[in-house]
Design a protein around this motif. Sequence first.
Motif: not given
Lengths: 115, 121
Positions: B73-94
């Motif tokens: 019951k795991s659901f991780s998010l990988k962001i590669s080559d991070s960019q300045l525009g990726d800065a944000a709050m990230y929400f996991c949802a079901y």
Amino acid sequence: DSGVTQTPKHLITATGQRVTLRCSPRSGDLSVYWYQQSLDQGLQFLIQYYNGEERAKGNILERFSAQQFPDLHSELNLSSLELGDSALYFCASSHQPGTGGYGYTFGSGTRLTVV
Amino acid sequence: AQTVTQSQPEMSVQEAETVTLSCTYDTSESDYYLFWYKQPPSRQMILVIRQEAYKQQNATENRFSVNFQKAAKSFSLKISDSQLGDAAMYFCAYRTDRLRYSGGGADGLTFGKGTHLIIQP
């Protein structure tokens, strides 16, 4: 522009007052969902409408009510406002329930401040 | 009731590096959907990626990918080559998929508390 329109963007009101938040769903979407985002409670599902009928309730207070009109726009009514009701209120829409794999489209929210 | 837990209130990564955001959930259902939403300072909720629970293959959208472990019951998010525009709050949802079978009930999203992602230039 996501296609979901929420008005107003900002609202400041006093405790004890009543306000109405409005949402126009994306064209063709029949379902409307209301969410509250506050610092202490995070994002919480309030209520869902489908084609004019209430479908489900989440963590919605009795002081809050909503409706969806024949043109599919929805209004969230908040009454007897308290300081703790200050939050960002989101509306989201989807074509129909059961198409869960496609998530929703969110509006940009209404920031409510109760003073 | 379903619950979603994001154990990292804040993460920081150097620009161009890779970062992984964690999410676990609790459910007794076998059919459901999982999502990652991004909320930048503009407050707009933006869908980043979605995963159907019945699919074993992990979803990928450009620089964003997930590691979906149904048994854990795991659901991780990988962001590669991070960019300045990726800065944000990230929400996991079901979101439940029981409507496929029951034809009724709520299909509102259950969100985690969010992870604030900072991108260091």
